[in-house]
Design a protein around this motif. Structure first.
Motif, PDB file in Angstrom:
ATOM      1  N   PHE A 144       0.796  -1.224   0.000  1.00 19.43           N
ATOM      2  CA  PHE A 144       0.000   0.000   0.000  1.00 19.43           C
ATOM      3  C   PHE A 144       0.833   1.281   0.000  1.00 19.43           C
ATOM      4  CE2 PHE A 144      -2.768  -3.270   1.825  1.00 19.43           C
ATOM      5  CZ  PHE A 144      -3.937  -3.070   1.101  1.00 19.43           C
ATOM      6  N   ASN A 145       2.129   1.161  -0.139  1.00 13.55           N
ATOM      7  CA  ASN A 145       2.975   2.363  -0.156  1.00 13.55           C
ATOM      8  C   ASN A 145       4.067   2.202  -1.215  1.00 13.55           C
ATOM      9  OD1 ASN A 145       3.851   4.886   0.571  1.00 13.55           O
ATOM     10  ND2 ASN A 145       5.033   4.171   2.339  1.00 13.55           N
ATOM     11  N   VAL A 146       3.629   1.902  -2.443  1.00 13.85           N
ATOM     12  CA  VAL A 146       4.546   1.647  -3.551  1.00 13.85           C
ATOM     13  C   VAL A 146       4.558   2.873  -4.471  1.00 13.85           C
ATOM     14  CG1 VAL A 146       5.041   0.145  -5.516  1.00 13.85           C
ATOM     15  CG2 VAL A 146       4.083  -0.818  -3.408  1.00 13.85           C
ATOM     16  N   PRO A 147       5.739   3.329  -4.906  1.00 17.21           N
ATOM     17  CA  PRO A 147       5.814   4.488  -5.813  1.00 17.21           C
ATOM     18  C   PRO A 147       5.087   4.226  -7.127  1.00 17.21           C
ATOM     19  CG  PRO A 147       7.968   3.954  -4.902  1.00 17.21           C
ATOM     20  CD  PRO A 147       7.072   2.827  -4.525  1.00 17.21           C
ATOM     21  N   GLN A 148       4.618   5.298  -7.722  1.00 12.07           N
ATOM     22  CA  GLN A 148       3.869   5.196  -8.973  1.00 12.07           C
ATOM     23  C   GLN A 148       4.772   4.823 -10.153  1.00 12.07           C
ATOM     24  OE1 GLN A 148       0.328   5.501  -9.460  1.00 12.07           O
ATOM     25  NE2 GLN A 148       0.740   5.008  -7.319  1.00 12.07           N
ATOM     26  N   ASN A 149       4.198   4.040 -11.055  1.00 11.86           N
ATOM     27  CA  ASN A 149       4.877   3.657 -12.294  1.00 11.86           C
ATOM     28  C   ASN A 149       3.786   3.440 -13.345  1.00 11.86           C
ATOM     29  OD1 ASN A 149       6.276   2.486 -14.411  1.00 11.86           O
ATOM     30  ND2 ASN A 149       7.598   1.268 -13.101  1.00 11.86           N
ATOM     31  N   SER A 150       3.364   4.533 -13.983  1.00 11.01           N
ATOM     32  CA  SER A 150       2.242   4.480 -14.921  1.00 11.01           C
ATOM     33  C   SER A 150       2.532   3.582 -16.115  1.00 11.01           C
ATOM     34  CB  SER A 150       1.901   5.890 -15.403  1.00 11.01           C
ATOM     35  OG  SER A 150       1.541   6.712 -14.314  1.00 11.01           O
ATOM     36  N   ALA A 151       3.787   3.566 -16.561  1.00  7.23           N
ATOM     37  CA  ALA A 151       4.136   2.750 -17.725  1.00  7.23           C
ATOM     38  C   ALA A 151       3.924   1.265 -17.442  1.00  7.23           C
ATOM     39  CB  ALA A 151       5.581   3.015 -18.130  1.00  7.23           C
ATOM     40  N   LEU A 152       4.300   0.826 -16.248  1.00 12.99           N
ATOM     41  CA  LEU A 152       4.122  -0.584 -15.885  1.00 12.99           C
ATOM     42  C   LEU A 152       2.641  -0.927 -15.772  1.00 12.99           C
ATOM     43  CD1 LEU A 152       5.120  -3.344 -14.955  1.00 12.99           C
ATOM     44  CD2 LEU A 152       5.313  -2.419 -12.639  1.00 12.99           C
ATOM     45  N   VAL A 153       1.870  -0.052 -15.141  1.00  4.22           N
ATOM     46  CA  VAL A 153       0.436  -0.302 -14.996  1.00  4.22           C
ATOM     47  C   VAL A 153      -0.220  -0.402 -16.365  1.00  4.22           C
ATOM     48  CG1 VAL A 153      -1.747   0.617 -14.139  1.00  4.22           C
ATOM     49  CG2 VAL A 153       0.315   0.801 -12.737  1.00  4.22           C
ATOM     50  N   LYS A 154       0.122   0.485 -17.273  1.00 10.59           N
ATOM     51  CA  LYS A 154      -0.442   0.459 -18.628  1.00 10.59           C
ATOM     52  C   LYS A 154      -0.108  -0.848 -19.335  1.00 10.59           C
ATOM     53  CE  LYS A 154      -0.458   3.089 -22.975  1.00 10.59           C
ATOM     54  NZ  LYS A 154      -0.047   1.992 -23.861  1.00 10.59           N
ATOM     55  N   GLN A 155       1.133  -1.289 -19.197  1.00 13.78           N
ATOM     56  CA  GLN A 155       1.560  -2.524 -19.848  1.00 13.78           C
ATOM     57  C   GLN A 155       0.780  -3.718 -19.307  1.00 13.78           C
ATOM     58  OE1 GLN A 155       5.761  -3.190 -19.482  1.00 13.78           O
ATOM     59  NE2 GLN A 155       5.746  -5.065 -20.694  1.00 13.78           N
ATOM     60  N   VAL A 156       0.619  -3.785 -17.998  1.00 10.72           N
ATOM     61  CA  VAL A 156      -0.098  -4.906 -17.388  1.00 10.72           C
ATOM     62  C   VAL A 156      -1.576  -4.875 -17.757  1.00 10.72           C
ATOM     63  CG1 VAL A 156      -0.826  -5.908 -15.189  1.00 10.72           C
ATOM     64  CG2 VAL A 156       1.533  -5.152 -15.487  1.00 10.72           C
ATOM     65  N   VAL A 157      -2.176  -3.693 -17.745  1.00 16.32           N
ATOM     66  CA  VAL A 157      -3.597  -3.570 -18.076  1.00 16.32           C
ATOM     67  C   VAL A 157      -3.856  -4.003 -19.517  1.00 16.32           C
ATOM     68  CG1 VAL A 157      -5.442  -1.895 -18.489  1.00 16.32           C
ATOM     69  CG2 VAL A 157      -4.147  -1.825 -16.357  1.00 16.32           C
ATOM     70  N   GLU A 158      -2.971  -3.643 -20.427  1.00 11.67           N
ATOM     71  CA  GLU A 158      -3.137  -4.057 -21.823  1.00 11.67           C
ATOM     72  C   GLU A 158      -3.097  -5.577 -21.954  1.00 11.67           C
ATOM     73  OE1 GLU A 158      -0.137  -1.990 -23.998  1.00 11.67           O
ATOM     74  OE2 GLU A 158      -1.354  -0.171 -24.232  1.00 11.67           O
ATOM     75  N   TYR A 168     -14.935  -8.541  -5.491  1.00  9.35           N
ATOM     76  CA  TYR A 168     -13.684  -9.147  -5.924  1.00  9.35           C
ATOM     77  C   TYR A 168     -13.094  -9.961  -4.788  1.00  9.35           C
ATOM     78  CZ  TYR A 168     -13.921  -5.604  -9.634  1.00  9.35           C
ATOM     79  OH  TYR A 168     -14.325  -4.819 -10.685  1.00  9.35           O
ATOM     80  N   GLN A 169     -12.586 -11.128  -5.129  1.00  9.31           N
ATOM     81  CA  GLN A 169     -11.888 -11.953  -4.141  1.00  9.31           C
ATOM     82  C   GLN A 169     -10.516 -11.340  -3.852  1.00  9.31           C
ATOM     83  OE1 GLN A 169     -12.500 -14.797  -2.445  1.00  9.31           O
ATOM     84  NE2 GLN A 169     -14.531 -15.322  -3.225  1.00  9.31           N
ATOM     85  N   ALA A 170     -10.176 -11.220  -2.578  1.00 12.79           N
ATOM     86  CA  ALA A 170      -8.890 -10.618  -2.205  1.00 12.79           C
ATOM     87  C   ALA A 170      -7.720 -11.423  -2.750  1.00 12.79           C
ATOM     88  CB  ALA A 170      -8.788 -10.506  -0.683  1.00 12.79           C
ATOM     89  N   SER A 171      -7.894 -12.722  -2.893  1.00 14.98           N
ATOM     90  CA  SER A 171      -6.811 -13.582  -3.376  1.00 14.98           C
ATOM     91  C   SER A 171      -6.676 -13.572  -4.892  1.00 14.98           C
ATOM     92  CB  SER A 171      -7.029 -15.021  -2.896  1.00 14.98           C
ATOM     93  OG  SER A 171      -8.267 -15.521  -3.371  1.00 14.98           O
ATOM     94  N   GLN A 172      -7.618 -12.897  -5.589  1.00 15.34           N
ATOM     95  CA  GLN A 172      -7.605 -12.899  -7.053  1.00 15.34           C
ATOM     96  C   GLN A 172      -7.627 -11.478  -7.630  1.00 15.34           C
ATOM     97  OE1 GLN A 172     -10.921 -15.345  -8.220  1.00 15.34           O
ATOM     98  NE2 GLN A 172     -10.130 -17.161  -7.196  1.00 15.34           N
ATOM     99  N   LEU A 173      -7.144 -10.520  -6.871  1.00 15.84           N
ATOM    100  CA  LEU A 173      -7.155  -9.134  -7.325  1.00 15.84           C
ATOM    101  C   LEU A 173      -6.203  -8.929  -8.503  1.00 15.84           C
ATOM    102  CD1 LEU A 173      -7.186  -7.066  -4.008  1.00 15.84           C
ATOM    103  CD2 LEU A 173      -9.090  -7.512  -5.563  1.00 15.84           C
ATOM    104  N   ASN A 174      -6.539  -7.965  -9.349  1.00 15.41           N
ATOM    105  CA  ASN A 174      -5.652  -7.576 -10.434  1.00 15.41           C
ATOM    106  C   ASN A 174      -5.852  -6.094 -10.712  1.00 15.41           C
ATOM    107  OD1 ASN A 174      -7.610  -7.296 -12.858  1.00 15.41           O
ATOM    108  ND2 ASN A 174      -8.122  -9.282 -11.951  1.00 15.41           N
ATOM    109  N   ALA A 175      -4.884  -5.496 -11.376  1.00 13.12           N
ATOM    110  CA  ALA A 175      -4.885  -4.047 -11.604  1.00 13.12           C
ATOM    111  C   ALA A 175      -6.074  -3.599 -12.436  1.00 13.12           C
ATOM    112  CB  ALA A 175      -3.575  -3.636 -12.273  1.00 13.12           C
ATOM    113  N   LEU A 176      -6.448  -4.372 -13.455  1.00 13.92           N
ATOM    114  CA  LEU A 176      -7.529  -3.965 -14.350  1.00 13.92           C
ATOM    115  C   LEU A 176      -8.855  -3.841 -13.609  1.00 13.92           C
ATOM    116  CD1 LEU A 176      -8.661  -3.313 -17.117  1.00 13.92           C
ATOM    117  CD2 LEU A 176      -8.804  -5.768 -17.580  1.00 13.92           C
TER     118      LEU A 176
END
Length: 209
Positions: free
Chosen positions: A23-37, A177-185
């Protein structure tokens, strides 16, 4: 990292400790975009489907003889050159859109999204939810206690309690959403998160092995 903890009546019940690695991780928009795609590609179902010349009905007989007519040579009325014939290079329902991405990248993107929502005040952590019966009306009353904090685009992160999941799944514009199956999208599709304290433990146990 500390966060406010509420009871199901909407009143503060102290604080809870959140793992910094989630819950305290620095932002990385490029990584989030890549994973969401990748997540969106893996959920994509090929629906459009065209028939090639071998699948179109008819055309078993040569339209006219090869020579002597003055017309162009043709062997089948189901050629892609003919109206009603097969389609060349059209979309097919056996197309595979799946992509691969590393598990570490997928988890890091999840942590980035969770961290951003905590930072923006879009997460509400609740101590414990107790329902006398598995009714949507009972769970809806709890949500109304947080109407000043939570918007209508809401996700309930379940720790695996079937009673709560049944009570929550029929509420309009609320996803479970199941806590054990969360994902960024999934988390990006909802603005606010409603997270019981028990779900925090499940997230930590699942994603911080």
């Amino acid at each position: 990292m500390q966060a406010k903890l509420y009871n199901q009546d909407g009143k503060e019940a102290g604080t809870t400790e959140l793992p910094d690695a989630i819950f305290n991780v620095p932002q990385n928009s490029a990584l989030v975009k890549q994973v969401v795609e990748v997540e969106r590609a893996n959920r994509r179902k090929p629906l459009a489907h065209t028939k090639v010349r071998s699948e179109v009905r008819g055309g078993g007989k040569k339209p006219w003889k090869q020579k002597g007519t003055g017309r162009a040579r043709h062997g089948s009325i189901r050629s892609p050159l003919w109206k009603g014939g097969g389609t060349t290079f059209g979309p097919r329902n056996e197309t595979v859109f799946k992509k691969h991405i590393n598990k570490k990248m997928r988890r890091k993107a999840l942590f980035i999204v969770l961290s951003a929502k905590v930072k923006d005040g879009e997460c509400v952590f609740i101590d414990r939810i107790q329902l006398n019966e598995s009714k949507t009306k009972a769970f809806s009353k709890i949500i109304k206690n947080f109407k000043e904090t939570l918007g209508r685009s809401l996700a309930f992160v379940s720790s695996g309690d079937a009673v709560l999941e049944r009570a929550a799944r029929n509420i309009e514009k609320l996803s479970v959403y199941q806590a054990s199956q969360l994902n960024a999208l999934d988390l990006l599709q909802k603005k606010f998160l409603f997270i019981p304290k028990s779900a925090i433990e499940v997230i930590e146990k699942t994603f911080l092995k």
